[in-house]
Design an enzyme around this catalytic site. Sequence first.
Site, PDB file in Angstrom:
ATOM      1  N   GLU A 109     -50.759 -53.971 -36.120  1.00 54.27           N
ATOM      2  CA  GLU A 109     -49.518 -53.854 -35.328  1.00 54.27           C
ATOM      3  C   GLU A 109     -49.680 -54.488 -33.955  1.00 54.27           C
ATOM      4  OE1 GLU A 109     -46.989 -53.190 -36.999  1.00 54.27           O
ATOM      5  OE2 GLU A 109     -47.808 -52.246 -38.809  1.00 54.27           O
ATOM      6  N   TYR A 160     -42.157 -48.983 -31.389  1.00 51.35           N
ATOM      7  CA  TYR A 160     -42.086 -49.693 -32.647  1.00 51.35           C
ATOM      8  C   TYR A 160     -43.320 -49.315 -33.188  1.00 51.35           C
ATOM      9  CZ  TYR A 160     -43.940 -52.688 -36.390  1.00 51.35           C
ATOM     10  OH  TYR A 160     -44.472 -53.137 -37.258  1.00 51.35           O
ATOM     11  N   CYS A 218     -23.460 -55.831 -48.880  1.00 54.41           N
ATOM     12  CA  CYS A 218     -23.931 -56.243 -47.555  1.00 54.41           C
ATOM     13  C   CYS A 218     -22.587 -56.645 -46.785  1.00 54.41           C
ATOM     14  CB  CYS A 218     -24.616 -57.727 -47.446  1.00 54.41           C
ATOM     15  SG  CYS A 218     -25.009 -58.576 -46.024  1.00 54.41           S
ATOM     16  N   CYS A 268     -31.085 -61.772 -52.583  1.00 55.13           N
ATOM     17  CA  CYS A 268     -31.117 -60.417 -51.849  1.00 55.13           C
ATOM     18  C   CYS A 268     -30.864 -59.325 -52.741  1.00 55.13           C
ATOM     19  CB  CYS A 268     -29.972 -60.303 -50.656  1.00 55.13           C
ATOM     20  SG  CYS A 268     -30.033 -58.680 -49.868  1.00 55.13           S
ATOM     21  N   ASP A 326     -38.060 -52.420 -36.133  1.00 52.75           N
ATOM     22  CA  ASP A 326     -38.352 -53.857 -35.639  1.00 52.75           C
ATOM     23  C   ASP A 326     -37.269 -54.747 -35.558  1.00 52.75           C
ATOM     24  OD1 ASP A 326     -38.272 -54.310 -38.325  1.00 52.75           O
ATOM     25  OD2 ASP A 326     -40.049 -55.917 -37.992  1.00 52.75           O
ATOM     26  N   CYS A 331     -34.084 -61.698 -45.686  1.00 56.09           N
ATOM     27  CA  CYS A 331     -32.990 -61.651 -44.775  1.00 56.09           C
ATOM     28  C   CYS A 331     -33.241 -62.163 -43.252  1.00 56.09           C
ATOM     29  CB  CYS A 331     -32.451 -60.084 -44.536  1.00 56.09           C
ATOM     30  SG  CYS A 331     -31.183 -60.022 -43.692  1.00 56.09           S
ATOM     31  N   CYS A 387     -29.715 -65.210 -49.186  1.00 61.14           N
ATOM     32  CA  CYS A 387     -29.110 -64.301 -49.653  1.00 61.14           C
ATOM     33  C   CYS A 387     -29.108 -64.290 -51.324  1.00 61.14           C
ATOM     34  CB  CYS A 387     -27.364 -64.404 -49.042  1.00 61.14           C
ATOM     35  SG  CYS A 387     -27.388 -64.223 -47.149  1.00 61.14           S
TER      36      CYS A 387
END
Length: 318
Positions: A57, A140, A229, A223, A158, A213, A220
Amino acid sequence: MLLDDPHPAPDRAPDRAPAGAPPGPLVGRVLDWFDVHARDLPWRAPDRTPWGVLVSEVMLQQTPVVRVVPAWHAWMARWPEPVDLADASTADVLRAWDRLGYPRRALRLQACAQAVVDRHGGRVPGTEDELLALPGVGAYTAAAVVAFAFGGRSVVLDTNVRRVLARAVDGEALPSPTPTVAERARAEALVPQDPATAARWAAASMELGALVCTARSPRCEECPVLEACAWQRAGRPDDRHAARRRSQPWAGTDRQVRGRVMALLREALGPVPSEAVEAVWPQAGQLSRCVDGLIADGLLVRVPGAGPDEPVSYVLPD
DNA sequence: AAGTCGGGGTA
DNA sequence: TACCCAGACTT
């Protein structure tokens, strides 16, 4: 919300469900998509450790996954536990950080390891408050470690999740430059109540933002929540905040100068004479200011000359 | 709320 | 070129 949902899931409550309810359609579909499309990243392996997750991270703070993977493997082989990094030479740590960027993160990660040893007996803590108190761990990263290392419930917000929610829920091309309180509350409301499901949602929503995304050219057509959306329904309008988004300059900035100095010091075997350091940048004033800044940051140490006529040199800290 | 802080891959 | 990347920290 999913008013036009063509594939209703009658056994699922709507999103923003009350506590205890199962995930709504948006969350549910992203979770199903994740089951199929999750990347096989090393810090997600079944034998992962909290320390490995924390290291990943910190490395991933503003550095893309593809560049972190090899560095993470080398790092974990060399310093498999917090105590190993805590006892390492800072110069070795900075060299291992190599070109991941923002080398202060490497210093903070070592300071974090030392804090883990001092405060927590060498084990990475599992609560958000304890994690937040560690150097280099912000909102985060603390939430991510809770979710990915301990399977706990947290609000992981995030850049990927912010973008997914800005589009799917708010109908905007991109989130605002800085997160708002309302945005965080909205994200919290979507997090499933069950801790294990919440942790999967965190990974899944990030993964959707990273693979489908995306900021530049979203895919898209792939997706799983295209029909849900809001940005798609609105005709994919342009970024509202484009005017206030200023690009970060690079050429000629202190950041470039600092980068050159650090690259020189990383590759050097011993102390580097000031003359060699000054050779990396033509403007003496700017270089001098940057060297002072690096010293103030603990990234560099000035070594006096052996005699009155010997030049000053610079080394990475021990 | 705004600035600072690396480095490289991509459109 | 300009933009973007699993942000944190200081002012």
